[in-house]
Design an enzyme around this catalytic site. Structure first.
Site, PDB file in Angstrom:
ATOM      1  N   GLY A 193      59.397  35.967  48.292  1.00  0.00           N
ATOM      2  CA  GLY A 193      59.777  37.197  49.302  1.00  0.00           C
ATOM      3  C   GLY A 193      60.516  38.529  48.882  1.00  0.00           C
ATOM      4  O   GLY A 193      61.382  39.380  49.264  1.00  0.00           O
ATOM      5  N   HIS A 198      50.364  43.704  42.172  1.00  0.00           N
ATOM      6  CA  HIS A 198      49.557  42.723  41.828  1.00  0.00           C
ATOM      7  C   HIS A 198      50.812  43.225  40.189  1.00  0.00           C
ATOM      8  O   HIS A 198      50.641  43.976  39.772  1.00  0.00           O
ATOM      9  CB  HIS A 198      48.840  42.993  41.029  1.00  0.00           C
ATOM     10  CG  HIS A 198      48.120  41.852  40.683  1.00  0.00           C
ATOM     11  ND1 HIS A 198      47.843  40.566  40.736  1.00  0.00           N
ATOM     12  CD2 HIS A 198      47.929  41.475  39.067  1.00  0.00           C
ATOM     13  CE1 HIS A 198      47.204  39.412  39.779  1.00  0.00           C
ATOM     14  NE2 HIS A 198      47.320  40.964  38.488  1.00  0.00           N
TER      15      HIS A 198
HETATM   16  C1  GAR Z   1      54.674  38.998  42.861  1.00  0.00           C
HETATM   17  O1  GAR Z   1      54.847  39.369  41.376  1.00  0.00           O
HETATM   18  C2  GAR Z   1      53.376  39.903  43.119  1.00  0.00           C
HETATM   19  O2  GAR Z   1      52.954  40.685  42.243  1.00  0.00           O
HETATM   20  C3  GAR Z   1      52.815  38.472  43.179  1.00  0.00           C
HETATM   21  O3  GAR Z   1      53.484  38.433  43.698  1.00  0.00           O
HETATM   22  C4  GAR Z   1      54.472  38.122  43.202  1.00  0.00           C
HETATM   23  C5  GAR Z   1      55.827  37.349  44.071  1.00  0.00           C
HETATM   24  O4  GAR Z   1      56.510  38.050  44.726  1.00  0.00           O
HETATM   25  N1  GAR Z   1      51.361  38.283  43.274  1.00  0.00           N
HETATM   26  C6  GAR Z   1      49.734  38.551  42.973  1.00  0.00           C
HETATM   27  O5  GAR Z   1      49.927  37.745  41.681  1.00  0.00           O
HETATM   28  C7  GAR Z   1      48.669  38.326  44.046  1.00  0.00           C
HETATM   29  N2  GAR Z   1      47.451  38.773  42.928  1.00  0.00           N
HETATM   30  P1  GAR Z   1      57.935  37.950  46.051  1.00  0.00           P
HETATM   31  O6  GAR Z   1      57.527  36.946  46.651  1.00  0.00           O
HETATM   32  O7  GAR Z   1      58.965  37.575  45.461  1.00  0.00           O
HETATM   33  O8  GAR Z   1      57.575  39.525  46.045  1.00  0.00           O
END
Ligand code: GAR
Length: 228
Positions: free
Chosen positions: A12, A109
């Site tokens: 999050g 992403h």
């Molecule tokens: C982020 O790095 C986002 O770019 C990635 O998940 C992470 C979530 O981090 N999303 C993907 O890989 C989508 N294909 P967070 O929960 O700390 O925001």
């Protein structure tokens, strides 16, 4: 004030960055609901602590993606959601869900799309030996990590850089470009022409934001504006 629903499956930190930009006044939006397919996702605790209504169900208990997404749509009904931000939401969305929010679903992403889509964009960047890594905010289409690109940040990969060195640098950029992209959406400055996303100048009478200094060693396009 853009009424946003945020979908998250993990930590999050992007939700937190969105909430920070809202409380600082640079992102003129309100997160009206946080939804997850992972009932104990830390992102939900964050949302709850901020007083945001949450909805979470384990997607494995649903017969299909269509049914799970229909449950999310039902949960959002009555919240007047205007746009949906995927913030580490690690599932594809059904055509029905995307139709309900056509052109109003954004994703972040951790790679320079179209390179390295999937669940480990940054790890795949390193494993491939690419010399630039980064992150992308894009409109969501049915195919994985495929929609029109709104903003990207690029970082040079350091010699022998491990993933746990690169990842925080990518996250730091994500936390700046995602709120910026959402503010462009909130202010009606994004126009889609086929695959291309055009960023228009602010409306007449509105202040033109000053460009912000890009963080050292990072290229961002289009440039960030003050406050992001
Ligand atoms: C982020 O790095 C986002 O770019 C990635 O998940 C992470 C979530 O981090 N999303 C993907 O890989 C989508 N294909 P967070 O929960 O700390 O925001």
């Amino acid at each position: 004030m853009l009424r946003l629903a945020v979908l998250a499956s993990g930590r999050g930190s992007n939700l937190q960055a969105i909430l920070r930009s809202i409380s600082q006044g640079s992102l003129k939006a309100r997160v009206v609901m946080a939804l997850s397919n992972v009932p104990h996702a830390p992102a939900l605790e964050l949302a709850q602590a901020a007083g945001i209504p949450i909805w979470a169900e384990d997607h494995r208990t649903f017969k299909s993606r269509k049914e799970f997404d229909a449950a999310m749509l039902t949960a959002m009904a009555g919240k007047q959601v205007e746009a949906v931000a995927l913030a580490g939401y690690m599932r594809l969305l059904s055509p029905e869900f995307l139709q309900a929010f056509k052109g109003r679903v954004l994703n972040i992403h951790p790679s320079l799309l179209p390179a390295f889509p999937g669940t480990d964009g940054a790890g795949d960047t390193l494993a491939y030996g690419a010399k630039f890594a980064g992150c992308t905010v894009h409109f969501v289409e049915e195919a994985l990590d495929s929609g029109p690109v709104i903003i990207q940040a690029a970082l040079a990969v350091q010699a022998n850089e491990p993933l746990d060195g690169l990842m925080p640098r990518i996250h730091a950029m994500e936390h700046r470009i995602y709120p910026q992209a959402l503010q462009w959406l909130a202010s009606g400055r994004l126009r889609l022409q086929g695959r291309l996303v055009h960023l228009s100048a602010p409306e007449l009478g509105e202040e033109t934001p000053e460009p912000a200094n890009p963080p050292a060693g990072c290229l961002i396009s289009p440039p960030l504006e003050q406050g992001f």
